[in-house]
Motif scaffolding. Sequence first.
Motif: not given
Length: 145
Positions: A27-33, A50-58
């Motif tokens: 998912g997008v969170a996995d991509v950002a991670l 697994k919160d995509a918004d938080t991970i992308i902001r980090k």
Amino acid sequence: MLLLFIQQKKTRWGMYGLESLTNNNLGVADVALHIAQLLEVKLDSSWYQKDADTIIRKLKSLLEKEKIKKNEHLIILDNTETMAENDEDIINLGKQINLLSRYAGRVILTSRRTERLEARPIETSKWSDEEGAEYIQKKRECITH
């Protein structure tokens, strides 16, 4: 410039014909991670929610720390039609990709489905490897100038 290519196929050709890849659900969170893992030797546990918004902001903060500008980072997501199957997931995928493009870098999607995004679609026929490489090179030149 940083270039990341994420391929999201559900099948591949193997020794015995077409094989299913069942454990390949990014998912997008996995991509950002994954991007963060490439940049940082050890991530703290807060990255693994697994919160995509938080991970992308980090990820945005990490890219800034590493002095990687958003317009110098190209993320290619291949076969995005496999990342969401129902209407709700497709809408969430669009929102997450939009967030990724706002905070982490320029994003190119390839999909057999028209994704629901605020983006400019470029419809193409099937490209040869050379045509694909030429397109990426041209995009890289546009981004870095």
